[in-house]
Design an enzyme around this catalytic site. Structure first.
Site, PDB file in Angstrom:
ATOM      1  N   LYS A 135       1.134  -0.899  -0.101  1.00 35.35           N
ATOM      2  CA  LYS A 135      -0.456   0.291  -0.027  1.00 35.35           C
ATOM      3  C   LYS A 135       1.137   1.102   0.045  1.00 35.35           C
ATOM      4  O   LYS A 135       1.882   0.839   0.784  1.00 35.35           O
ATOM      5  CB  LYS A 135      -0.891   0.199   1.221  1.00 35.35           C
ATOM      6  CG  LYS A 135      -2.080  -1.025   0.998  1.00 35.35           C
ATOM      7  CD  LYS A 135      -3.042  -0.750   2.774  1.00 35.35           C
ATOM      8  CE  LYS A 135      -3.732  -1.711   2.474  1.00 35.35           C
ATOM      9  NZ  LYS A 135      -4.971  -1.698   0.911  1.00 35.35           N
TER      10      LYS A 135
ATOM     11  N   HIS B  85      -0.292  -8.063   9.612  1.00 36.54           N
ATOM     12  CA  HIS B  85       0.117  -7.263   9.290  1.00 36.54           C
ATOM     13  C   HIS B  85       0.442  -5.997   9.739  1.00 36.54           C
ATOM     14  O   HIS B  85       0.869  -5.037   9.790  1.00 36.54           O
ATOM     15  CB  HIS B  85      -1.831  -6.805   9.089  1.00 36.54           C
ATOM     16  CG  HIS B  85      -2.264  -7.457   7.737  1.00 36.54           C
ATOM     17  ND1 HIS B  85      -1.202  -8.228   6.555  1.00 36.54           N
ATOM     18  CD2 HIS B  85      -3.754  -7.456   6.914  1.00 36.54           C
ATOM     19  CE1 HIS B  85      -2.155  -8.884   5.903  1.00 36.54           C
ATOM     20  NE2 HIS B  85      -3.792  -8.229   5.600  1.00 36.54           N
TER      21      HIS B  85
END
Length: 504
Positions: free
Chosen positions: A203, A261
């Protein structure tokens, strides 16, 4: 053995994306949701951006009794429904000529022999030069079988070109299982050929975190325990488990999100400046943080776990976790998890890091909030100064918000908190690529900085395993209402330290 130098990545110019060289990608699990919704559109979008070579070839591997033309139509549907860059007939014409399908189960040796013949044919007809990436979009239990079959069919052996394998998380369900999984993959592929995908690392905002810290003199001098009071890292979803009940039961929020994550975001936020932005130096910096991470003595008081119950959310009645289709009504799997971590090094000693993740929460948001201490000597008599905060928004509205104190216009000197906001969509005209576009291109380029190494995976499990062991003795998680910010015990974690969770 070190990864070979990639001539397509010039160290003198990293400003523009480099196109991949001649190559083919074999996608196992091509009929799954991830492939249909993310991977197939991302691969096409790379082609549409001119980042794949004209002869690039994509081979789907699955149990369906599909012909090449059937598979082509499946890919076309996924592209039409999900492509970020739009459908281009000319690009599609060239791209579709490299689509092939292999029908077979993961343990079907004949299917792998067929795959080998197809790859040889593509090398001749499409000029792939023997360069092949195997993308395992399959359950972890299938990793060993697929890798063994690739080895037995001699598809993992380099006669010419390169071989690479991509594996999706979860990388095991605890430390021991992650080691077994790693051993199975390492028995077939060399370490530099293994790419562990964590799509969060692709991202834009996560990558910008490095730029924010190390390209600006504003931030790094205050990124330490002299100025930072605490850090909150949040990944919240407003949806439930839905049709993933069978997968989710027994895994839970901590294993599904925090172990990979959030601990990756934690490591990137807290790491010292790496020597370079190469894979080796980035991994070394992250490993140092994870190795220095310490758990509180009281894991019951400093962690929280919960299950969403039934209730109203967004004007609609929602099922509770235990009522979801296919769910074990006696499940003790958590849908909310919050933990407290410390780092035993000079930069961060004494600064708590609070990590939380959950489903059916008030909104969908992922963010990193660095909360600073209040000034030691308050000049503004009678006015309570609030804490400055830098918030890195990972999704959905990517950007950075800074909260600081300002004087209110008028006579006197009243102060109030204000925010200064940077948003990607407002600041740049460039369209931000999907995370999987960046990561798949990096696989084809052999460029691994955004991929966690096995040591990072094992260090992450060493952090989480003791917490899971304590939770295993606590029975059912605390219930929380949908549309809230989790169970009451989550608030107590910070309240005991005279802090509160941010409301994103």
């Amino acid at each position: 053995m070190n990864a070979p130098h990639n001539p397509l990545r010039s160290p003198d110019d990293v400003r523009l994306p480099r196109p991949a060289g001649p190559s083919a990608l074999v996608l196992f699990g091509v009929t799954g949701d991830l492939a249909q919704k993310k991977l197939l559109p991302a691969i096409y979008d790379l082609a549409n951006r001119g980042l794949l070579p004209p002869g690039f070839s994509l081979i789907g591997f699955g149990r369906r009794d599909w012909s090449d033309s059937d598979f082509t139509e499946v890919v076309r549907t996924a592209v039409l429904n999900r492509s970020r860059t739009g459908f281009n007939p000319d690009v599609w014409e060239q791209f579709s000529q490299g689509l092939r399908f292999v029908s077979g189960s993961f343990d079907n040796a004949a299917a792998y022999q067929n795959l080998g013949e197809i790859l040889k044919g593509l090398e001749r007809s499409r000029g792939t030069e023997g360069n092949v990436a195997f993308y395992l979009s399959v359950p972890p239990a299938a990793f060993s079988e697929v890798c063994s079959q690739l080895r037995d069919a001699k598809l993992a052996t380099k006669t010419r070109g390169w071989r690479r394998v991509v594996i999706e998380k979860p990388f095991g369900h605890d430390l021991e299982s992650s080691k077994r999984l790693s051993s199975a993959v390492n028995a077939v592929f060399e370490p530099h050929e293994i790419f562990r995908i964590d799509h969060y690392l692709g991202k834009e905002t996560v990558q910008n975190l490095l730029t924010l810290r190390f390209a600006n003199v504003l931030y790094e001098p205050i990124w330490n325990n002299r100025y930072v009071d605490h850090v909150q890292i949040t990944m919240a979803e407003d949806i439930g488990v839905g049709g993933r009940a069978g997968y989710y039961d027994g895994i839970g929020a901590a294993r599904d999100i925090i172990q990979n994550h959030l601990l990756q975001l934690f490591a990137l936020t807290a790491m010292d400046r790496p020597k370079t932005l190469t894979a080796a130096d980035l991994r070394s910096a992250k490993e140092a943080v994870l190795a220095a991470t310490v758990l509180p003595d009281d894991l019951v008081a400093t962690t929280a776990r919960g299950q969403y119950g039934p209730g109203w959310q967004g004007g609609k009645q929602k099922l509770g976790f235990l009522e979801e289709e296919g769910m074990n009504p006696d499940s003790t799997t958590e849908t909310y998890a919050a933990i407290t971590l410390g780092i035993d090094n000079d930069r961060w000693r004494g600064v708590p890091f609070y990590l939380r993740s959950g489903k059916r929460l008030a909104k969908r948001v992922t963010e990193i909030a660095v909360v600073f201490k209040t000034p030691e000597n308050n000049l503004f008599t009678g006015q309570q100064l609030q804490q400055n905060t830098i918030v890195i928004r990972v999704q959905p509205d990517e950007g950075v918000t800074t909260k600081f104190t300002s004087k209110v216009p008028g006579i006197g000197h009243q102060v109030r908190d204000v925010t200064m906001d940077f948003g990607y969509s407002h600041a740049f005209t460039e369209d931000s690529p999907e995370a999987y576009e960046r990561l798949i291109l990096d696989v084809l380029l052999g460029d691994p900085p955004l991929f966690p190494g096995q040591k990072e995976v094992e260090l992450s499990w060493q952090i989480l395993d003791p917490i899971e062991a304590v939770w295993a003795d606590l029975g059912r998680p605390e219930e929380y209402a949908p549309g809230t910010w989790g169970p009451p015990s989550a608030a107590h974690i910070l309240r005991r330290d005279d802090r509160v969770w941010r409301r994103p």
